[in-house]
Design a protein around this motif. Structure first.
Motif, PDB file in Angstrom:
ATOM      1  N   GLU A  79       0.187  -0.843   0.161  1.00 31.09           N
ATOM      2  CA  GLU A  79      -0.361  -0.423   0.323  1.00 31.09           C
ATOM      3  C   GLU A  79       0.977   1.200   0.109  1.00 31.09           C
ATOM      4  O   GLU A  79       1.026   2.557  -1.128  1.00 31.09           O
ATOM      5  CB  GLU A  79      -1.088   0.903   1.331  1.00 31.09           C
ATOM      6  CG  GLU A  79      -1.630   1.549   1.542  1.00 31.09           C
ATOM      7  CD  GLU A  79      -0.658   2.097   2.755  1.00 31.09           C
ATOM      8  OE1 GLU A  79      -1.406   3.019   2.515  1.00 31.09           O
ATOM      9  OE2 GLU A  79      -0.303   1.085   3.213  1.00 31.09           O
ATOM     10  N   VAL A  80       2.105   1.387   0.913  1.00 28.88           N
ATOM     11  CA  VAL A  80       2.784   2.692   0.982  1.00 28.88           C
ATOM     12  C   VAL A  80       3.721   2.785  -0.070  1.00 28.88           C
ATOM     13  O   VAL A  80       3.728   3.565  -0.466  1.00 28.88           O
ATOM     14  CB  VAL A  80       3.956   2.472   2.395  1.00 28.88           C
ATOM     15  CG1 VAL A  80       4.954   3.718   2.320  1.00 28.88           C
ATOM     16  CG2 VAL A  80       2.586   2.570   3.081  1.00 28.88           C
ATOM     17  N   THR A  83       1.727   3.535  -3.144  1.00 24.99           N
ATOM     18  CA  THR A  83       0.497   5.204  -3.490  1.00 24.99           C
ATOM     19  C   THR A  83       0.329   6.068  -2.690  1.00 24.99           C
ATOM     20  O   THR A  83       0.003   6.733  -1.771  1.00 24.99           O
ATOM     21  CB  THR A  83      -0.834   4.734  -3.174  1.00 24.99           C
ATOM     22  OG1 THR A  83      -0.757   3.949  -1.701  1.00 24.99           O
ATOM     23  CG2 THR A  83      -1.800   4.312  -4.358  1.00 24.99           C
ATOM     24  N   TYR A  85       0.933  10.177  -1.818  1.00 25.38           N
ATOM     25  CA  TYR A  85      -0.018  11.244  -2.241  1.00 25.38           C
ATOM     26  C   TYR A  85       1.291  11.755  -3.658  1.00 25.38           C
ATOM     27  O   TYR A  85       2.671  12.046  -3.011  1.00 25.38           O
ATOM     28  CB  TYR A  85      -0.417  11.908  -1.611  1.00 25.38           C
ATOM     29  CG  TYR A  85      -0.936  13.058  -2.064  1.00 25.38           C
ATOM     30  CD1 TYR A  85      -1.752  12.979  -2.228  1.00 25.38           C
ATOM     31  CD2 TYR A  85      -0.188  14.480  -1.414  1.00 25.38           C
ATOM     32  CE1 TYR A  85      -2.890  14.497  -2.775  1.00 25.38           C
ATOM     33  CE2 TYR A  85      -0.757  15.567  -1.688  1.00 25.38           C
ATOM     34  CZ  TYR A  85      -2.054  15.347  -2.592  1.00 25.38           C
ATOM     35  OH  TYR A  85      -2.948  16.497  -2.442  1.00 25.38           O
ATOM     36  N   THR A  88      -0.156   6.957  -7.855  1.00 26.30           N
ATOM     37  CA  THR A  88      -0.777   6.390  -7.549  1.00 26.30           C
ATOM     38  C   THR A  88      -0.338   5.057  -8.644  1.00 26.30           C
ATOM     39  O   THR A  88       0.190   5.571  -9.923  1.00 26.30           O
ATOM     40  CB  THR A  88      -2.785   5.886  -7.402  1.00 26.30           C
ATOM     41  OG1 THR A  88      -2.731   4.331  -7.144  1.00 26.30           O
ATOM     42  CG2 THR A  88      -2.922   6.572  -8.644  1.00 26.30           C
ATOM     43  N   TRP A  90      -2.181   2.254  -9.374  1.00 22.19           N
ATOM     44  CA  TRP A  90      -3.101   1.618  -9.376  1.00 22.19           C
ATOM     45  C   TRP A  90      -3.396   2.358 -11.457  1.00 22.19           C
ATOM     46  O   TRP A  90      -4.402   2.990 -10.350  1.00 22.19           O
ATOM     47  CB  TRP A  90      -3.877   1.386  -8.662  1.00 22.19           C
ATOM     48  CG  TRP A  90      -3.277   0.204  -7.443  1.00 22.19           C
ATOM     49  CD1 TRP A  90      -2.528   0.754  -6.021  1.00 22.19           C
ATOM     50  CD2 TRP A  90      -2.660  -0.811  -6.915  1.00 22.19           C
ATOM     51  NE1 TRP A  90      -1.795   0.200  -5.561  1.00 22.19           N
ATOM     52  CE2 TRP A  90      -1.616  -1.035  -5.605  1.00 22.19           C
ATOM     53  CE3 TRP A  90      -3.150  -2.141  -8.231  1.00 22.19           C
ATOM     54  CZ2 TRP A  90      -1.295  -2.714  -5.002  1.00 22.19           C
ATOM     55  CZ3 TRP A  90      -2.473  -3.199  -7.268  1.00 22.19           C
ATOM     56  CH2 TRP A  90      -1.705  -3.144  -6.355  1.00 22.19           C
ATOM     57  N   PRO A  93      -9.496   0.609  -9.998  1.00 21.91           N
ATOM     58  CA  PRO A  93     -10.153   0.327  -8.780  1.00 21.91           C
ATOM     59  C   PRO A  93      -9.926   0.322  -7.528  1.00 21.91           C
ATOM     60  O   PRO A  93      -9.747  -0.905  -7.286  1.00 21.91           O
ATOM     61  CB  PRO A  93     -11.835   0.438  -8.741  1.00 21.91           C
ATOM     62  CG  PRO A  93     -11.845  -0.513 -10.233  1.00 21.91           C
ATOM     63  CD  PRO A  93     -10.300  -0.450 -10.781  1.00 21.91           C
ATOM     64  N   TRP A  94      -9.549   1.401  -6.894  1.00 21.42           N
ATOM     65  CA  TRP A  94      -8.016   0.824  -6.074  1.00 21.42           C
ATOM     66  C   TRP A  94      -8.394   1.475  -4.413  1.00 21.42           C
ATOM     67  O   TRP A  94      -8.733   2.832  -4.348  1.00 21.42           O
ATOM     68  CB  TRP A  94      -7.518   0.443  -5.842  1.00 21.42           C
ATOM     69  CG  TRP A  94      -6.092  -0.065  -5.367  1.00 21.42           C
ATOM     70  CD1 TRP A  94      -5.183  -0.914  -4.519  1.00 21.42           C
ATOM     71  CD2 TRP A  94      -5.539   0.748  -3.910  1.00 21.42           C
ATOM     72  NE1 TRP A  94      -4.452  -0.954  -3.743  1.00 21.42           N
ATOM     73  CE2 TRP A  94      -4.263   0.297  -3.717  1.00 21.42           C
ATOM     74  CE3 TRP A  94      -5.438   2.114  -3.365  1.00 21.42           C
ATOM     75  CZ2 TRP A  94      -3.756   0.947  -1.749  1.00 21.42           C
ATOM     76  CZ3 TRP A  94      -4.934   2.657  -2.823  1.00 21.42           C
ATOM     77  CH2 TRP A  94      -4.079   1.912  -1.528  1.00 21.42           C
ATOM     78  N   ILE A  95      -9.261   0.693  -3.223  1.00 18.18           N
ATOM     79  CA  ILE A  95      -9.189   1.522  -1.649  1.00 18.18           C
ATOM     80  C   ILE A  95      -8.078   0.699  -0.112  1.00 18.18           C
ATOM     81  O   ILE A  95      -8.153  -0.523  -0.386  1.00 18.18           O
ATOM     82  CB  ILE A  95     -10.711   1.307  -1.159  1.00 18.18           C
ATOM     83  CG1 ILE A  95     -11.126   2.039  -0.055  1.00 18.18           C
ATOM     84  CG2 ILE A  95     -11.351   0.220  -1.395  1.00 18.18           C
ATOM     85  CD1 ILE A  95     -12.339   2.090   0.296  1.00 18.18           C
ATOM     86  N   HIS A  96      -7.973   1.381   0.273  1.00 16.20           N
ATOM     87  CA  HIS A  96      -6.769   1.838   1.544  1.00 16.20           C
ATOM     88  C   HIS A  96      -7.127   1.909   2.741  1.00 16.20           C
ATOM     89  O   HIS A  96      -7.110   3.290   2.604  1.00 16.20           O
ATOM     90  CB  HIS A  96      -5.567   1.560   1.305  1.00 16.20           C
ATOM     91  CG  HIS A  96      -4.610   1.569   2.738  1.00 16.20           C
ATOM     92  ND1 HIS A  96      -4.473   3.241   3.021  1.00 16.20           N
ATOM     93  CD2 HIS A  96      -4.563   0.897   3.663  1.00 16.20           C
ATOM     94  CE1 HIS A  96      -4.095   2.793   3.924  1.00 16.20           C
ATOM     95  NE2 HIS A  96      -4.004   1.719   4.219  1.00 16.20           N
ATOM     96  N   SER A  97      -7.888   1.186   3.878  1.00 15.04           N
ATOM     97  CA  SER A  97      -8.740   1.616   4.241  1.00 15.04           C
ATOM     98  C   SER A  97      -7.386   1.808   5.511  1.00 15.04           C
ATOM     99  O   SER A  97      -7.724   2.100   5.788  1.00 15.04           O
ATOM    100  CB  SER A  97     -10.336   1.155   4.593  1.00 15.04           C
ATOM    101  OG  SER A  97     -10.768   1.419   5.915  1.00 15.04           O
TER     102      SER A  97
END
Ligand SMILES: Cc1ncc(C[n+]2csc(CCOP(=O)(O)OP(=O)(O)O)c2C)c(N)n1
Ligand code: SF4
Ligand SMILES: [Mg+2]
Lengths: 333, 416
Positions: A79-80, A83, A85, A88, A90, A93-97
């Motif tokens: 994840e780190v 992405t 900021y 990205t 990816w 469609p990608w989500i990190h919660s």
């Protein structure tokens, strides 16, 4: 198409040129139309096994899903490094919660897709071994038990690498990590009872469980493809060596993964509905020393004095896997 | 339609009218009846196009809601107390990601000592998580606030908690007016997400943000909450037009005209407070009450306007910030800065301790006469506290506090 073992090995390696294969047998990565789901430009370390595994796994899933894929990511290296900021890597469609909730977030995505009758869109959740076997274990088990339509992929680098290489419940015995330092009487990680997540997944009786390594990427792709043919909870556990955390050369990532399999320390198999359906046999049985020696996290087992007893215990673990999963052709299984 | 039903049932019916698409449930008193009713509605086919997910923890409940909301579904869950704390990390996350989830909080105390009864400690503990927090005074208002909550959440792309007092409201059978589907549909448009996981238009949600932009992201969260200060009254007015009754809003004054003393509170206790205000007004005491309906965003301007003519303000709150005193009162006092108004903090109703009219009469009379301490614990058994403190002074192994108190009281189990 069923996965076919390749017989045309190049001498001394297990790699095979795609051009020797029928087009449909070729790697997804050989296809010009591959999605590059995890695109270049990310910040993984050189030789990162996790980046490699994710790239192959997600592109294979994308191909199987006809490009209709949503990915959920736990906190961790993947994840780190993908992405920072405002960038990205990816292309999907990608989500990190959070660190410990990837499986549950994926359940939510799947529930939303179901209610919206978007039958074609598939969901994959992914996390490191820490996010999977430790902090995300509750959510993962819940997702398995409900048989939610999610493919969960664990990238196992045997430690909390993103936070500097601390011990997780997937860290092997005797390994040095930041929280199992080489000090005191028995250096490195303890010999616990282990926490074999693929087997725990099998115990949930879910439709599909598989293990794989980045040494055998076509096998990995085939398993992702198989998983994508199935509805319900599916689990793939990929061994992804981490040069930084393991203290190995970046060019040795694939060799390390292969040795983990060839020693029997990391059994590579498939299971459906809780029952073993296939395993990759060991081609050339290798003593664990060959796997341990190139890794700085095991250096204390060989110098200043060889820790023969500890190495023997690790060998015993490998031998047990070989017996249990029938990893040696013709051997007891 | 008028019905005589339990508060939880009423809320479940209201939520169902809002056409939720994913509902996540994990049981904890006093929230259980709400999700049980919704589960039955989904299973029985009364509530269609909705997935009801029985999860393994509150942390998972909020996480499932996060995934569903990010995929463009209208997501709902409910919890209380320990459950809200158990999901805390995901509660912050939902707000940080800007996902319009609606959650009922059946307000309950937080342990230890474990206590299932009502106070506001749970909602207060997560007051700064970035969620809007609306407090219901009655079951009717709880119904109405849920309908408004979905509208607010989706308009702002922020999550909303609807807080209703556990047991006092959730388990009370009262006459309520359940709106029609037509009314709700007229008020609440279908959810049009600002961001969405969509293969046709891939985005990355939840990227890492460093010091270069983190302050701006947080500032935006604040700025967006402040937008609710105008949207809440706007939607409440629109609601009144369609449904024919006033519900929600930021604050509501009760007999505050010319009042020297104004009592500020949130939730169901306002019913009792208003009764006492009426009785004291009858006796010629110049007193009024102010209900705070929206705790987040905190309506500083409206509160200041409502209180500025008063001589003193009594803030009665069902929560305690250990080590300083009040939480609501700290916020209210900020609204009163530079005004020469005496502020009194009263901690009341913790863990379900009944707040009686008799106690309030005494309390307000004392306040009116300027005889109150700045921090008061309503109906505190000072003798009991002293005896426990004395025991601790006199012996090292004085034992678990809760046990000593119960032994001292001579009761085996907790009583109201
Ligand atoms: C609740 C919580 N606890 C701890 C962390 C800190 N943390 C972030 S990533 C990480 C390690 C991740 O390890 P793993 O899941 O194995 O993934 P890897 O980085 O090794 O790929 C930790 C401990 C966190 N983000 N959230
Ligand atoms: S620390 Fe390990 S897992 Fe993380 S990016 Fe580097 S090589 Fe990959
Ligand atoms: Mg790891």
């Amino acid at each position: 198409m069923a996965f076919q073992a390749i017989k045309f090995y190049q001498t001394g390696t297990f790699t095979v040129g795609n051009r020797l294969l029928d087009p449909e047998q070729r790697s997804v990565q050989a296809d010009m139309a591959r999605t590059n789901a995890l695109n270049s430009g990310h910040r993984a370390c050189q030789g990162c096994g996790e980046a490699l595994g994710a790239r192959y796994a997600i592109d294979a899933a994308m191909e199987a899903a006809d490009g209709q894929l949503i990915a959920v990511n736990a906190t961790g290296c993947l994840e780190v490094f993908s992405t920072p900021y405002p960038e990205t890597s990816w292309q999907i469609p990608w989500i990190h919660s959070l660190f410990g909730n990837a499986a549950a977030v994926a359940t939510g995505v799947a529930a939303a897709l179901k209610v919206k009758q978007q039958k074609k869109v598939r969901v994959v959740a992914q996390g490191g071994d820490g996010g999977t076997t430790d902090i995300g274990f509750g959510c993962l088990s819940g997702m398995f038990e409900r048989n939610d339509d999610v493919l969960y992929i664990c990238y196992d680098n045997e430690g909390y690498m993103n936070t500097g290489g601390q011990r997780s419940s997937a860290t092997p015995p005797a390994a040095r990590t930041a929280t199992t330092p080489v000090v005191g009487g028995s250096p490195g990680n303890v010999f616990g009872q282990g926490k074999n997540l693929p087997e725990i997944a099998m115990a949930h009786g879910i439709p599909y469980v598989a293990t794989a390594t980045v040494a055998d990427l076509r096998d990995l792709e085939a398993k992702v493809r198989r998983a994508m043919e199935i509805q319900g909870a599916r689990y793939i556990h990929i061994l992804v060596p981490c040069p930084l955390g393991w203290g190995t050369a970046s060019h040795d990532t694939i060799r390390m993964a292969r040795l983990a399999k060839e020693t029997g320390l990391f059994p590579v198999f498939e299971a459906e509905w809780g029952e073993l359906t296939s395993r990759l046999t060991i081609r050339r049985k290798t003593p664990v020393e060959e796997y341990l020696k190139p890794q700085k996290r095991f250096a204390h087992l060989f110098q200043p004095l060889p820790e023969l007893a500890i190495v023997a215990r690790l060998q015993a673990l490998a031998d047990r896997n070989i017996r249990k999963y029938g990893l040696v052709e013709g051997g007891a299984s | 339609m008028l019905k005589q039903i339990e508060g939880s049932r009423a809320v479940a019916e209201a939520v169902a009218l809002c056409r939720p698409e994913v509902i996540c449930a994990y049981p904890i008193s006093p929230q259980t009846h709400i999700v049980e009713a919704l589960g039955a509605m989904v299973k029985g086919g009364e509530l269609q196009d909705c997935e009801f997910v029985n999860v393994e923890s509150e942390f998972a409940a909020m996480s499932v809601a996060i995934g569903a909301s990010a995929t463009g579904a209208r997501a709902y869950t409910a919890t209380a107390s320990q459950g809200l704390l158990f999901m805390a990390e995901a509660v912050y996350n939902a707000a940080g990601l800007g996902l319009p989830i609606v959650m009922t909080i059946a307000n309950r105390a937080i342990g230890a000592p474990i206590n299932i009864w009502n106070d506001h400690s749970d909602a207060m503990a997560l007051r700064d998580a970035g969620w809007l927090q609306l407090f219901a005074e009655t079951n009717q208002e709880a119904i109405d606030l849920h309908i408004q909550a979905f509208r607010l959440a989706e308009e702002l792309s922020l999550p909303v908690m609807v807080c209703m007092d556990g047991f006092i409201l959730t388990h009370a059978f009262e006459r309520v007016d359940i709106p029609t589907q037509k009314q709700v549909d007229a008020f609440l448009p279908t959810y049009a997400p600002r961001q969405m996981l969509d293969p046709a238009e891939p985005v990355s949600i939840g990227a890492m943000v460093g010091p270069e932009a983190f302050s701006e992201v947080r500032y935006l969260a604040h700025a967006k909450q402040l937008q609710a200060l105008s949207l809440i009254p706007e939607f409440a007015a629109e609601f009144a037009e369609i449904f024919g009754r006033d519900s929600g809003g930021l604050v509501r004054s009760y007999r505050c005209e010319g009042a020297e003393t104004i009592v500020v509170a949130m939730g169901s206790v306002l019913g009792t407070i208003k009764d006492v205000v009426d009785e004291m007004r009858d006796l010629g005491v110049s007193i009024g009450a102010l209900a705070i309906k929206a705790f987040r965003p905190f309506p500083l301007t409206e509160i200041r306007a409502a209180l500025q003519e008063a001589k003193r303000v009594v803030i009665l709150e069902k929560s305690l910030a250990v080590g300083i005193g009040g939480i609501l009162s700290t916020n209210v006092r900020m609204a009163l800065s530079h005004l020469n108004i005496h502020g009194y903090t009263v901690i009341a109703g913790l863990g379900g301790r009944a707040i009686t009219k008799a106690s309030l009469h005494r309390l307000f009379a004392e306040a009116h006469a300027e005889r109150l301490e700045h921090l008061t614990f309503l109906d505190l058994d000072q003798g009991l506290v002293e005896r426990v403190l004395e025991r601790e002074r006199s012996m090292r192994r004085s034992g678990p506090i809760a046990e000593s108190i119960l032994r001292d009281l001579g009761v085996v189990a907790a009583r109201l």
